[in-house]
Design a protein around this motif. Structure first.
Motif, PDB file in Angstrom:
ATOM      1  N   GLN A 135       0.826  -1.202   0.000  1.00 45.62           N
ATOM      2  CA  GLN A 135       0.000   0.000   0.000  1.00 45.62           C
ATOM      3  C   GLN A 135       0.866   1.260   0.000  1.00 45.62           C
ATOM      4  O   GLN A 135       0.342   2.372  -0.084  1.00 45.62           O
ATOM      5  CB  GLN A 135      -0.943   0.005   1.216  1.00 45.62           C
ATOM      6  N   GLY A 136       2.184   1.079   0.117  1.00 45.78           N
ATOM      7  CA  GLY A 136       3.085   2.226   0.114  1.00 45.78           C
ATOM      8  C   GLY A 136       3.450   2.726   1.492  1.00 45.78           C
ATOM      9  O   GLY A 136       4.119   3.755   1.620  1.00 45.78           O
ATOM     10  N   LEU A 162       7.636   9.875  -4.319  1.00 42.76           N
ATOM     11  CA  LEU A 162       8.396   9.124  -3.334  1.00 42.76           C
ATOM     12  C   LEU A 162       8.549   7.669  -3.773  1.00 42.76           C
ATOM     13  O   LEU A 162       7.553   6.972  -3.975  1.00 42.76           O
ATOM     14  CB  LEU A 162       7.699   9.165  -1.970  1.00 42.76           C
ATOM     15  N   ILE A 163       9.795   7.238  -3.909  1.00 44.70           N
ATOM     16  CA  ILE A 163      10.084   5.852  -4.267  1.00 44.70           C
ATOM     17  C   ILE A 163      10.927   5.235  -3.162  1.00 44.70           C
ATOM     18  O   ILE A 163      12.070   5.646  -2.928  1.00 44.70           O
ATOM     19  CB  ILE A 163      10.835   5.757  -5.609  1.00 44.70           C
ATOM     20  N   GLY A 164      10.359   4.266  -2.465  1.00 43.52           N
ATOM     21  CA  GLY A 164      11.120   3.547  -1.459  1.00 43.52           C
ATOM     22  C   GLY A 164      12.148   2.636  -2.116  1.00 43.52           C
ATOM     23  O   GLY A 164      11.897   2.063  -3.177  1.00 43.52           O
ATOM     24  N   ILE A 165      13.302   2.515  -1.498  1.00 41.79           N
ATOM     25  CA  ILE A 165      14.374   1.648  -1.995  1.00 41.79           C
ATOM     26  C   ILE A 165      14.596   0.550  -0.962  1.00 41.79           C
ATOM     27  O   ILE A 165      14.910   0.827   0.202  1.00 41.79           O
ATOM     28  CB  ILE A 165      15.675   2.438  -2.206  1.00 41.79           C
ATOM     29  N   ALA A 186       5.775   4.418  -4.884  1.00 39.72           N
ATOM     30  CA  ALA A 186       6.251   3.141  -5.405  1.00 39.72           C
ATOM     31  C   ALA A 186       7.396   2.655  -4.532  1.00 39.72           C
ATOM     32  O   ALA A 186       7.961   3.415  -3.735  1.00 39.72           O
ATOM     33  CB  ALA A 186       6.716   3.287  -6.855  1.00 39.72           C
ATOM     34  N   ILE A 187       7.705   1.382  -4.680  1.00 41.75           N
ATOM     35  CA  ILE A 187       8.879   0.800  -4.027  1.00 41.75           C
ATOM     36  C   ILE A 187       9.674   0.088  -5.104  1.00 41.75           C
ATOM     37  O   ILE A 187       9.129  -0.677  -5.894  1.00 41.75           O
ATOM     38  CB  ILE A 187       8.503  -0.199  -2.915  1.00 41.75           C
ATOM     39  N   LEU A 193       9.623  -2.706  -9.954  1.00 36.70           N
ATOM     40  CA  LEU A 193       8.961  -1.532  -9.394  1.00 36.70           C
ATOM     41  C   LEU A 193       7.546  -1.910  -8.962  1.00 36.70           C
ATOM     42  O   LEU A 193       6.755  -2.407  -9.760  1.00 36.70           O
ATOM     43  CB  LEU A 193       8.905  -0.412 -10.438  1.00 36.70           C
ATOM     44  N   ILE A 194       7.248  -1.678  -7.695  1.00 38.30           N
ATOM     45  CA  ILE A 194       5.913  -1.929  -7.152  1.00 38.30           C
ATOM     46  C   ILE A 194       5.199  -0.590  -7.071  1.00 38.30           C
ATOM     47  O   ILE A 194       5.568   0.271  -6.274  1.00 38.30           O
ATOM     48  CB  ILE A 194       5.986  -2.558  -5.739  1.00 38.30           C
ATOM     49  N   GLU A 195       4.211  -0.380  -7.920  1.00 35.93           N
ATOM     50  CA  GLU A 195       3.430   0.855  -7.853  1.00 35.93           C
ATOM     51  C   GLU A 195       2.344   0.677  -6.805  1.00 35.93           C
ATOM     52  O   GLU A 195       1.613  -0.312  -6.805  1.00 35.93           O
ATOM     53  CB  GLU A 195       2.833   1.181  -9.210  1.00 35.93           C
TER      54      GLU A 195
END
Length: 201
Positions: A135-136, A162-165, A186-187, A193-195
């Protein structure tokens, strides 16, 4: 008895960081290389359009993936770069990281440009974390530096993407979500890549 969110997060943080720490150096290097390949995919460019964006990365600490090649990959497709610098226990700023510029130790474990570099506001942030869900929602390291920085930008009307790594082993079924938490768009893991639901809206 259900634990309070803070205690749930602390348990998940310790659990997932232990899994990340257990990865071999080869697995971490391979994972970071896979992340670099994923940012070259058309789906990444379509979702985040990094060309012309000011993108914040980070110098790796502990067992974090080394995303320095990934950052240079973003530069190669037109992004400008900056790095977070921790000024004190409450505040981080972002200093522009020009091609070929040297970096220095900037306190609290961070590495970034020195005080002569321009302070900027990122349009796109690559955010380190200890755990995440689809869910982010993310769990950071507990100091709240990124949460405060994102909230500050949000109040200025400059909400960055915001993109989590993270590595895939850091995923959990559900992160306790509190009102002050800001979800990721996203992660990015070694698997792709998980949107999140936020990005898909």
């Amino acid at each position: 008895m259900t634990l309070p969110p803070r205690e749930q997060k602390a348990r998940l943080r310790a659990e997932r960081l232990a899994l990340r720490d257990a990865l071999s150096s080869e697995a971490r290097a391979d994972g970071a290389a896979a992340m670099l390949r994923h940012i070259g995919a058309p789906s990444f460019r379509q979702a985040f359009n990094p060309a012309g964006a000011m993108a914040s990365g980070f110098w790796p600490i502990r067992s974090e993936p080394d995303i320095r090649p990934l950052m240079e990959g973003l530069r190669a497709i037109g992004a400008r770069l900056c790095l977070p610098v921790v000024l004190d226990r409450e505040t981080i700023v972002f200093r522009e990281y020009l091609a070929g510029a040297s970096v220095v130790k900037t306190g609290f474990g961070t590495t970034g440009p020195d005080e002569t570099a321009a302070v900027v506001d990122p349009d796109l942030m690559l955010v380190p974390l200890s755990a995440f869900d689809r869910q982010g929602h993310r769990i950071g390291y507990g100091a709240g530096h990124y949460d405060r920085a994102i909230a500050r930008l949000d109040t200025l009307g400059k909400r960055p993407r915001l993109i989590g790594i993270a590595f895939a082993c850091q995923e959990v079924a559900s992160v306790p979500f509190e009102p002050h938490d800001i979800p990721l768009d996203a992660i990015l893991t070694e698997e792709g890549l998980i949107e999140t639901q936020r990005q898909q809206v």
